[in-house]
Every structure is written in C-alpha cells, then in structure tokens.
Design a protein around this motif. Structure first.
Motif, mmCIF file in Angstrom:
data_model
loop_
_atom_site.group_PDB
_atom_site.id
_atom_site.type_symbol
_atom_site.label_atom_id
_atom_site.label_comp_id
_atom_site.label_asym_id
_atom_site.label_seq_id
_atom_site.Cartn_x
_atom_site.Cartn_y
_atom_site.Cartn_z
ATOM 1 N N LEU A 1 -41.078 -7.944 -7.326
ATOM 2 C CA LEU A 1 -39.500 -7.116 -6.817
ATOM 3 C C LEU A 1 -38.149 -7.980 -7.805
ATOM 4 O O LEU A 1 -37.272 -7.094 -8.179
ATOM 5 C CB LEU A 1 -39.212 -7.949 -5.710
ATOM 6 C CG LEU A 1 -40.508 -7.139 -4.693
ATOM 7 C CD1 LEU A 1 -40.725 -8.272 -2.929
ATOM 8 C CD2 LEU A 1 -39.525 -6.017 -4.092
ATOM 9 N N GLN A 2 -38.852 -9.166 -8.675
ATOM 10 C CA GLN A 2 -37.266 -9.809 -9.287
ATOM 11 C C GLN A 2 -37.317 -9.159 -10.638
ATOM 12 O O GLN A 2 -36.476 -8.541 -11.235
ATOM 13 C CB GLN A 2 -38.247 -11.138 -9.713
ATOM 14 C CG GLN A 2 -37.536 -11.904 -10.291
ATOM 15 C CD GLN A 2 -35.812 -11.940 -9.846
ATOM 16 O OE1 GLN A 2 -35.826 -11.468 -8.298
ATOM 17 N NE2 GLN A 2 -34.767 -13.340 -10.201
ATOM 18 N N SER A 3 -39.126 -8.576 -10.935
ATOM 19 C CA SER A 3 -38.695 -8.182 -12.512
ATOM 20 C C SER A 3 -38.274 -6.442 -12.302
ATOM 21 O O SER A 3 -37.103 -6.042 -13.329
ATOM 22 C CB SER A 3 -39.975 -7.668 -12.743
ATOM 23 O OG SER A 3 -40.944 -8.973 -13.082
ATOM 24 N N LEU B 1 -41.373 -3.052 -15.566
ATOM 25 C CA LEU B 1 -41.800 -4.668 -16.437
ATOM 26 C C LEU B 1 -42.854 -5.376 -14.946
ATOM 27 O O LEU B 1 -43.370 -6.215 -15.146
ATOM 28 C CB LEU B 1 -40.609 -4.790 -15.198
ATOM 29 C CG LEU B 1 -38.968 -3.878 -16.833
ATOM 30 C CD1 LEU B 1 -37.713 -4.159 -16.069
ATOM 31 C CD2 LEU B 1 -39.181 -4.247 -17.809
ATOM 32 N N GLU C 1 -30.172 -5.189 -15.422
ATOM 33 C CA GLU C 1 -29.728 -4.654 -16.459
ATOM 34 C C GLU C 1 -29.155 -3.274 -17.053
ATOM 35 O O GLU C 1 -28.531 -3.106 -18.078
ATOM 36 C CB GLU C 1 -30.992 -4.785 -17.520
ATOM 37 C CG GLU C 1 -30.425 -4.560 -18.918
ATOM 38 C CD GLU C 1 -31.718 -5.674 -20.279
ATOM 39 O OE1 GLU C 1 -31.643 -6.297 -20.630
ATOM 40 O OE2 GLU C 1 -32.861 -4.066 -19.904
ATOM 41 N N ARG D 1 -27.636 -10.012 -7.584
ATOM 42 C CA ARG D 1 -27.316 -10.025 -6.479
ATOM 43 C C ARG D 1 -28.251 -9.119 -5.126
ATOM 44 O O ARG D 1 -28.466 -7.845 -6.060
ATOM 45 C CB ARG D 1 -26.363 -10.293 -5.788
ATOM 46 C CG ARG D 1 -24.753 -11.180 -6.674
ATOM 47 C CD ARG D 1 -25.448 -12.865 -6.707
ATOM 48 N NE ARG D 1 -25.849 -13.418 -7.819
ATOM 49 C CZ ARG D 1 -27.258 -14.097 -7.174
ATOM 50 N NH1 ARG D 1 -28.170 -13.880 -5.933
ATOM 51 N NH2 ARG D 1 -28.079 -13.863 -7.948
ATOM 52 N N ILE E 1 -30.677 -14.433 -19.732
ATOM 53 C CA ILE E 1 -31.375 -14.470 -18.200
ATOM 54 C C ILE E 1 -31.086 -15.070 -16.911
ATOM 55 O O ILE E 1 -30.834 -14.280 -16.370
ATOM 56 C CB ILE E 1 -33.110 -14.889 -18.769
ATOM 57 C CG1 ILE E 1 -34.043 -14.530 -17.360
ATOM 58 C CG2 ILE E 1 -32.942 -16.377 -18.291
ATOM 59 C CD1 ILE E 1 -34.494 -13.455 -17.009
ATOM 60 N N LEU F 1 -28.606 -12.422 -16.248
ATOM 61 C CA LEU F 1 -28.769 -11.407 -15.193
ATOM 62 C C LEU F 1 -29.031 -11.901 -14.215
ATOM 63 O O LEU F 1 -29.056 -11.101 -12.948
ATOM 64 C CB LEU F 1 -30.695 -10.887 -16.449
ATOM 65 C CG LEU F 1 -30.620 -9.321 -16.497
ATOM 66 C CD1 LEU F 1 -29.385 -8.310 -16.315
ATOM 67 C CD2 LEU F 1 -31.850 -9.200 -17.213
ATOM 68 N N ILE F 2 -29.933 -12.734 -14.364
ATOM 69 C CA ILE F 2 -30.233 -13.093 -12.386
ATOM 70 C C ILE F 2 -28.489 -13.637 -12.116
ATOM 71 O O ILE F 2 -28.905 -13.205 -9.955
ATOM 72 C CB ILE F 2 -30.975 -14.681 -12.792
ATOM 73 C CG1 ILE F 2 -32.461 -14.121 -13.211
ATOM 74 C CG2 ILE F 2 -31.108 -15.370 -11.103
ATOM 75 C CD1 ILE F 2 -33.526 -15.238 -13.693
ATOM 76 N N MET F 3 -27.303 -13.796 -12.041
ATOM 77 C CA MET F 3 -26.423 -14.004 -11.635
ATOM 78 C C MET F 3 -26.135 -13.199 -11.688
ATOM 79 O O MET F 3 -25.442 -12.677 -10.289
ATOM 80 C CB MET F 3 -25.009 -14.730 -12.045
ATOM 81 C CG MET F 3 -25.815 -16.567 -12.844
ATOM 82 S SD MET F 3 -25.970 -17.650 -11.288
ATOM 83 C CE MET F 3 -23.822 -17.488 -10.748
ATOM 84 N N LEU G 1 -34.081 -7.036 -11.799
ATOM 85 C CA LEU G 1 -33.785 -7.137 -12.934
ATOM 86 C C LEU G 1 -33.785 -6.300 -14.159
ATOM 87 O O LEU G 1 -33.074 -6.137 -14.494
ATOM 88 C CB LEU G 1 -34.912 -8.218 -14.422
ATOM 89 C CG LEU G 1 -34.620 -9.436 -12.882
ATOM 90 C CD1 LEU G 1 -35.884 -11.195 -13.675
ATOM 91 C CD2 LEU G 1 -33.012 -10.576 -12.884
#
Lengths: 190, 190
Positions: free
Chosen positions: A105-107, A32, A114, A10, A2, A5-7, A110
C-alpha cells in the motif's frame, strides 16, 4: 527526497473528479509493490484496478469514509475518487501475508503521489458487496481498497497533544491530522 | 524517483560491520514512519533503536535468517547488522494495528536506503528473549525486528517462473529474488 514524498502522501478523501487516471499508470504503481519486500517472498497479494465509471459508481456506496468526521458522509459526486485498487489476498497461495499489505500500500501510494495523484487506504469496506461487483472468485479476499484521484483538499499534520489523535476539519475545510510526537514513539534508544 | 529507491531497497542480510550508524540517524527514519498513514490514525506502534554493540550481540542469536537458504546460518561476525529497530505494538493503545506495520517498515527502510544503508525485516524473532534483552514492559509486543547496516551483498530481482518464488544464492554469492510477473499480480483491470 523520500521525506518530501512521504510528507506529501497524506490520506486524501476529496478529489477533482474531472482528472482521470489511466489504468496503465496505476499498473506502474502496482509494479512498485511487486518490487517491494514480501514475507518469505511468497507474494500472495493480487490487485484489481478499476477506473470504469460504471464500476467505480457501484463500489463507492460500499466504502466507509473518515470515521472521526461524524457529520461527513463522504466526498460529493464531483470530489469522488476516479479509480480504485482493490488489494486482495490470494488464499490459494498463502493464508499469512505478514506485513505485505502495508508495504504494498505504501509503495503504491508513494508512486501515485510522485505522479501528482494521491489516495486513501480504506479498510472500512463492505467486502462481500465489493467482491460481488468485481466478480471475484472464492480464493481472493479483499484486504483493502485504495481510493485514488487528484487530491482537492488540504491535509496538514500537527503534533498530537496528550494523546488526542482524532483528525478533524477546520472552518476552511482543512483536514488536520495529529501525530504522536517522536519522543512518544521511540520507547528506548540504546 | 521512488522507483529507483524501491528497487534499491532489497532485503539485505549481510553488511559491512565496520560502518556504524548513529542512533540520531535512525530516529530520522522512524520520523518517516511517524509521518505515514495509520489506521484510524491510532499510531499504536512504538520503536526501540539499538546500536550498542553489547546489546546487538545479545539480540543476534534470537533472529532467524533467510529461511530458504537451508545451509546458511546467517551473517558472519564481520557481516552482522550494526543496528536494530524493534517495531512494537503498544497494546495499551490498541490491539488492532491494521496495516500500520508494513507502512512503517517500508518508510523506515526507504529512509535507510536513501542514506546509503539498508536492512531486512525479520519476522522470525524469538520475541520473548528479545523482549527480555530490551527490558520491554508488558504492554509492548514485538512485531518485527529490522536489521540495519551498510549492505555488503548483491541482491538481484528476476521474474519468477511457474510460481517458483524461493530466493537463492549463486556461486558468486549473489542473492536472487524471483518476483511473480505483474500479469499474475493484476487479477483484473477494468
């Protein structure tokens, strides 16, 4: 991982506009959000997916881009997003959506990252105008618009020094984002 | 796959209290929030990590658990969280934190789940009391408390029928969470 993926996730504001995204692919990213946590499990958020060029073109002028970059008016035509997701609050379900917006939003982002895409959460939206373009009914309020596409810019993180958190672009058009050090974020560990 | 991780990231409210978490491990999850998006890149959120049993014991009574389960008063002693993260707004930096809270919470929890732990975002917090336990200064407001531990319950998702979204527990203590169907969430796809 994770972390990777978070890095990679952006806030991208310039895209290769020749690479399109299918609506069905964006649906999978919204799924998601569907599987993610919701305050009181109320799930009051709704979504509009928009990839139709005639519509994305109408939405674009109503979005604000990168407030700190005063001399930049937003992506050039060939760098513009190929898709938008409008994140809406269905007021007929609830007035309070707690932190559902950020979680969703984050889901979504991500999922996009991916799959080799990326985007930017835009809060600076002329909501009335975009609602009109999307022909939204009264009960649906726009919270955010996510701009999506195949990123065509480089974004790097760096440590913020002495509270300077404004992002900036260098002479090679690399976008730098200063992040407060972890030691500043963790007030206490007991 | 992010989908697998998001599916695994349920709101867990019962834990194996014998499995502890190191503060340093939680720091790594907060680092994921640090690397995540922030409105205007302001990064006004701060965190308190708490694993000290003397303190977790004091925090527990000030948290509300699973509002829809009227007859359940929260996890038994051996099921209680082993750690808390208090997510705070530093008002000296900004009053508006946009959707930073949900983004950060999701990042932290995805990190926890990947490492074999899990948690629950708690919004029903006696904030004044918890602030006192944590000895927070005036400028730090509690937004949420994340309860963390090794999950010891089964949580399953199901399709919500006709808007019934209250979660429930069956006779085997399995926790069921009805999610609105995707077709309800996507208002329009153009």
């Amino acid at each position: 991982m994770i972390r990777d993926l978070i890095m990679k996730n952006r806030s991208y504001r310039r895209f290769d506009n020749s690479v399109k995204i299918e609506n069905s692919q964006i649906e999978k990213w919204i799924e998601l959000a569907r599987f993610s946590a919701s305050g009181r499990n109320m799930q009051p958020l709704k979504y509009v997916i928009c990839t139709d060029e005639n519509v994305t073109r109408k939405i674009f002028p109503f979005l604000g881009w990168a407030g700190y970059l005063k001399s930049w008016r937003g992506p050039a035509e060939n760098e513009q997003p190929v898709a938008y997701v409008a994140v809406l609050l269905d007021k007929s379900l609830a007035e309070n959506y707690y932190c559902d917006d950020g979680i969703a939003l984050q889901s979504i982002l991500l999922g996009a990252v991916e799959d080799g895409f990326g985007g930017c959460i835009i809060g600076s939206v002329n909501k009335g105008k975009v609602a009109k373009v999307l022909q939204l009914p009264e009960n649906l309020d726009i919270l955010y618009v996510i701009a999506l596409g195949k990123p065509s810019e480089t974004v790097v993180l760096e440590d913020a020094e002495t509270g300077k958190i404004e992002y900036w672009r260098d002479e090679n058009e690399v976008h730098h984002v200063p992040k407060r050090p972890l030691s500043e974020l963790i007030f206490k560990s007991i």
